[in-house]
Motif scaffolding. Structure first.
Motif, mmCIF file in Angstrom:
data_model
loop_
_atom_site.group_PDB
_atom_site.id
_atom_site.type_symbol
_atom_site.label_atom_id
_atom_site.label_comp_id
_atom_site.label_asym_id
_atom_site.label_seq_id
_atom_site.Cartn_x
_atom_site.Cartn_y
_atom_site.Cartn_z
ATOM 1 N N ASN A 158 0.821 -1.213 0.000
ATOM 2 C CA ASN A 158 0.000 0.000 0.000
ATOM 3 C C ASN A 158 0.855 1.264 0.000
ATOM 4 O O ASN A 158 0.483 2.277 -0.602
ATOM 5 C CB ASN A 158 -0.959 0.023 1.196
ATOM 6 N N ASP A 194 -8.822 -2.461 1.996
ATOM 7 C CA ASP A 194 -9.686 -2.286 3.157
ATOM 8 C C ASP A 194 -11.076 -2.870 2.853
ATOM 9 O O ASP A 194 -11.643 -2.573 1.797
ATOM 10 C CB ASP A 194 -9.797 -0.787 3.461
ATOM 11 N N TYR A 233 -0.649 -11.041 8.201
ATOM 12 C CA TYR A 233 -0.559 -12.462 8.540
ATOM 13 C C TYR A 233 -1.923 -13.143 8.605
ATOM 14 O O TYR A 233 -2.101 -14.264 8.115
ATOM 15 C CB TYR A 233 0.187 -12.637 9.871
ATOM 16 N N ASP A 234 -2.913 -12.480 9.215
ATOM 17 C CA ASP A 234 -4.228 -13.116 9.374
ATOM 18 C C ASP A 234 -4.832 -13.483 8.019
ATOM 19 O O ASP A 234 -5.397 -14.570 7.844
ATOM 20 C CB ASP A 234 -5.184 -12.195 10.142
ATOM 21 N N VAL A 252 -3.147 -16.485 6.420
ATOM 22 C CA VAL A 252 -3.660 -17.768 6.935
ATOM 23 C C VAL A 252 -4.936 -18.149 6.186
ATOM 24 O O VAL A 252 -5.118 -19.302 5.768
ATOM 25 C CB VAL A 252 -3.902 -17.672 8.458
ATOM 26 N N HIS A 310 3.029 -6.542 5.384
ATOM 27 C CA HIS A 310 1.976 -5.616 5.823
ATOM 28 C C HIS A 310 1.773 -5.596 7.338
ATOM 29 O O HIS A 310 1.661 -4.525 7.918
ATOM 30 C CB HIS A 310 0.650 -5.909 5.124
ATOM 31 N N SER A 311 1.706 -6.762 7.978
ATOM 32 C CA SER A 311 1.456 -6.761 9.427
ATOM 33 C C SER A 311 2.748 -6.689 10.228
ATOM 34 O O SER A 311 2.705 -6.664 11.458
ATOM 35 C CB SER A 311 0.644 -7.996 9.827
ATOM 36 N N HIS A 312 3.911 -6.680 9.548
ATOM 37 C CA HIS A 312 5.216 -6.554 10.208
ATOM 38 C C HIS A 312 5.428 -7.693 11.211
ATOM 39 O O HIS A 312 5.893 -7.479 12.328
ATOM 40 C CB HIS A 312 5.363 -5.193 10.893
ATOM 41 N N THR A 313 5.061 -8.883 10.784
ATOM 42 C CA THR A 313 5.132 -10.052 11.658
ATOM 43 C C THR A 313 6.450 -10.796 11.426
ATOM 44 O O THR A 313 6.804 -11.087 10.277
ATOM 45 C CB THR A 313 3.947 -11.002 11.352
ATOM 46 N N ALA A 314 7.130 -11.083 12.505
ATOM 47 C CA ALA A 314 8.379 -11.853 12.411
ATOM 48 C C ALA A 314 8.065 -13.307 12.733
ATOM 49 O O ALA A 314 7.539 -13.599 13.801
ATOM 50 C CB ALA A 314 9.404 -11.304 13.386
ATOM 51 N N ILE A 315 8.372 -14.198 11.802
ATOM 52 C CA ILE A 315 8.045 -15.619 11.994
ATOM 53 C C ILE A 315 9.339 -16.421 11.952
ATOM 54 O O ILE A 315 9.776 -16.862 10.886
ATOM 55 C CB ILE A 315 7.056 -16.114 10.917
ATOM 56 N N SER A 321 9.914 -6.379 9.817
ATOM 57 C CA SER A 321 9.869 -5.109 9.087
ATOM 58 C C SER A 321 11.209 -4.407 9.204
ATOM 59 O O SER A 321 12.038 -4.744 10.055
ATOM 60 C CB SER A 321 8.762 -4.203 9.638
#
Lengths: 63, 494
Positions: B108, B167, B213-214, B217, B233-238, B254
């Motif tokens: 975005n 959105d 992330y959601d 999934v 986008h969600s800045h998730t570290a996995i 991120s």
């Protein structure tokens, strides 16, 4: 928008970041996460940066 | 002598046909092939770690020809060195080209500089930019592919499908709507279903997404044909990615804190094994020297020295600077009232000449403006709340002036509001009010309106406003927010 942190609802403006929502929930917790003393985890247990973007009804936990 | 139809003359043809059959049936796939996909997401202009990324990728490329570097979007926005470069975002483009990125999914924030800037970026990129759920409402405009195919040396095909978040209510990605004129965005999950066919034609099927992330999934639940989802986008570290519905979901946090690495083993034309992990770039010491020098050059961005305006006098004090900052928000966005907390004013004066870098010293936090529709009573409550946080004036303002009457305990017993020119203020009507995202998040005042980020940064508005050569005399000695100690026992609290 509504976000859930530690199972409590946080009402926050649309376009907020995870850090904004955490600040709304608790400034003290925000500072702890920013300092690396605590971690902000999503509903799946993965760490999320304070700059992370949100979606409606997303769930977070602090640890 | 052989005739043209003799069996011996036909032998080479038969061998060739047999070979083709073998290839078609996949029997000539190499016994085992190792593919490495390095991934980044949500750089937000953070270029410094890319010298380490360059080194890590280069080392791997020397050992394995099947190495791909990709990004899941949002590489723009967040660092003035990148955002204020001319052309905007050029350091990211240049470094992505030099590092040999293969593919990028639009995020975005890739739209934040406007479509003209994005068009330049796409035109100059030596990598493929993808996004399957972007649609044009009219001919022309930015051109991206829905997916991209890359091949290994032995011909194994990897399909990368691009998807961007939209959105659910506005149906557009999270950027200023003006940046998206002429574009429409389809539901990413429904779009993904249409690209199921990529599974049949390719040995590895990857979704490169900017969904969060959601949603990744949910994508895995809906499209089990995928091998891997590389998200952002969600800045998730996995650090230890798991599979959902047989799909490996990865994301690398991120701002290049981590470099993500996916290892795919393909055997006989099928994915045999896939794993992911994060490389903590803070613990990496090796850097690519040439890239490091290039980054140092970018960090000396001469644009930041550019003079925005000449001042006839030194603008001193947080009252004057707060009035300037809130005027910028209110006037640039056509709002009725704008507020700025004192803690967000990081300089105590501005002197001649004002350079671009001064704005980022004055307002370094990259807060966005959040717009609320507030009643007069809500504005009064906000001012009182802000005052009581520290027992002193905390909000600078544009569009109104106010006086807080306080008691000895620091409680705001009354707030008297007037228009900026001192004329009476109508408390009964509603107002369009701009707050910085910091104030919107931290000031616990319950408003009827939940508020909405306008997706513009306060420091960008200040740059625009200062560049428009405002009447500087307005700010000489200006005070719009005052505190009056109440007469003991004489407070006329409302």
């Amino acid at each position: 928008m509504n976000i859930w942190i530690d199972d409590k609802r946080v009402r926050i403006f649309k376009g907020a970041t995870a850090g904004d929502a955490l600040r709304r929930f608790s400034e003290a917790l925000y500072r702890q996460v920013a300092a690396g003393e605590k971690r902000l985890l999503n509903g799946h247990g993965h760490e999320v940066a304070l700059s992370g973007e949100l979606s409606e009804n997303q769930r977070f936990h602090t640890k | 002598m052989m005739t043209p139809t003799s069996p011996l003359r036909q032998t080479p043809k038969m061998v060739l046909m047999g070979l083709l059959v073998f290839i078609f049936l996949g029997r000539l796939w190499p016994a085992e092939e190792h593919i490495v996909i390095f991934h980044l997401n949500d750089l937000h202009g953070r270029i410094d770690p890319l010298a380490k990324v360059a080194r890590l990728v280069e080392v791997e490329r020397r050992q394995n020809p099947n190495v791909f570097l990709v990004t899941a979007g949002d590489n723009f926005s967040g660092n003035p060195v990148v955002d204020q470069y001319r052309p905007r975002g050029f350091p990211i483009l240049d470094l992505q080209n030099r590092l040999g990125f293969a593919i990028e999914e639009l995020g975005n924030h890739e739209f934040d500089y406007g479509q003209q800037a994005l068009d330049y970026f796409i035109d100059q990129a030596r990598f493929t930019i993808i996004c399957a759920n972007l649609r044009h409402l009219k001919p022309g405009g930015i051109s991206v592919s829905p997916y991209a195919i890359r091949q290994t040396l032995s011909g194994t095909r990897i399909a990368f499908l691009g998807l961007i978040q939209a959105d659910p209510q506005t149906k557009i990605p999270d950027t200023h709507p003006a940046n998206l004129a002429g574009l429409a965005f389809d539901d990413p999950l429904q779009t993904a279903i249409h690209y199921r066919f990529l599974r049949q034609r390719n040995q590895v099927f990857v979704a490169l997404t900017h969904l969060g992330y959601d949603l990744d999934v949910r994508l895995a639940q809906e499209l089990k044909e995928l091998d891997v989802i590389i998200g952002g986008h969600s800045h998730t570290a996995i650090p230890e990615p798991a599979e959902t519905n047989g799909v490996l979901i990865v994301q690398a946090g991120s701002e290049a804190r981590f470099l993500g690495r996916v290892d795919v083993i393909v055997d006989g034309g099928r994915v045999k094994k896939k794993t992911g992990r994060l490389i903590d770039l803070q613990s990496v010491t090796g850097e690519d020297a040439a890239i490091s020098r290039r980054i140092a050059d970018f960090n000396r961005n001469p644009e930041l020295e550019r003079i925005l305006a000449r001042l006839p006098f030194t603008l001193e004090g947080k009252d004057a600077l707060g009035c300037l900052m809130t005027d910028a928000i209110r006037k640039e966005l056509n709002l009725d009232v704008a507020f700025q907390n004192m803690g967000g004013i990081r300089l105590s004066f501005l002197k001649d000449p004002i350079q671009l870098k001064d704005v980022f010293r004055l307002d370094p936090f990259n807060n966005e403006v959040v717009r609320y529709t507030l009643s007069g009573k809500e504005i009064r409550r906000l001012i009182a709340y802000a005052f009581e946080r520290g027992g002193q004036i905390d909000l600078q303002v544009s569009g109104i002036c106010y006086d807080v009457k306080s008691d000895a305990a620091g409680k705001a017993v009354d707030v008297i509001i007037t228009a900026e020119d001192g004329s009476p203020w109508d408390e009964e009507r509603s107002y369009q009010v701009g707050l910085s995202s910091y104030v919107a998040a931290t000031y616990q005042v319950p408003f009827q309106d939940a508020g909405e980020s306008l997706r513009v940064r306060t420091n960008d508005l200040i740059i625009r406003f200062i560049s428009s050569r405002p009447d500087w005399q307005r700010y000489r000695g200006v005070i719009r927010a005052r505190v009056q100690p109440a007469v003991v026992g004489g407070a006329d609290a409302r």
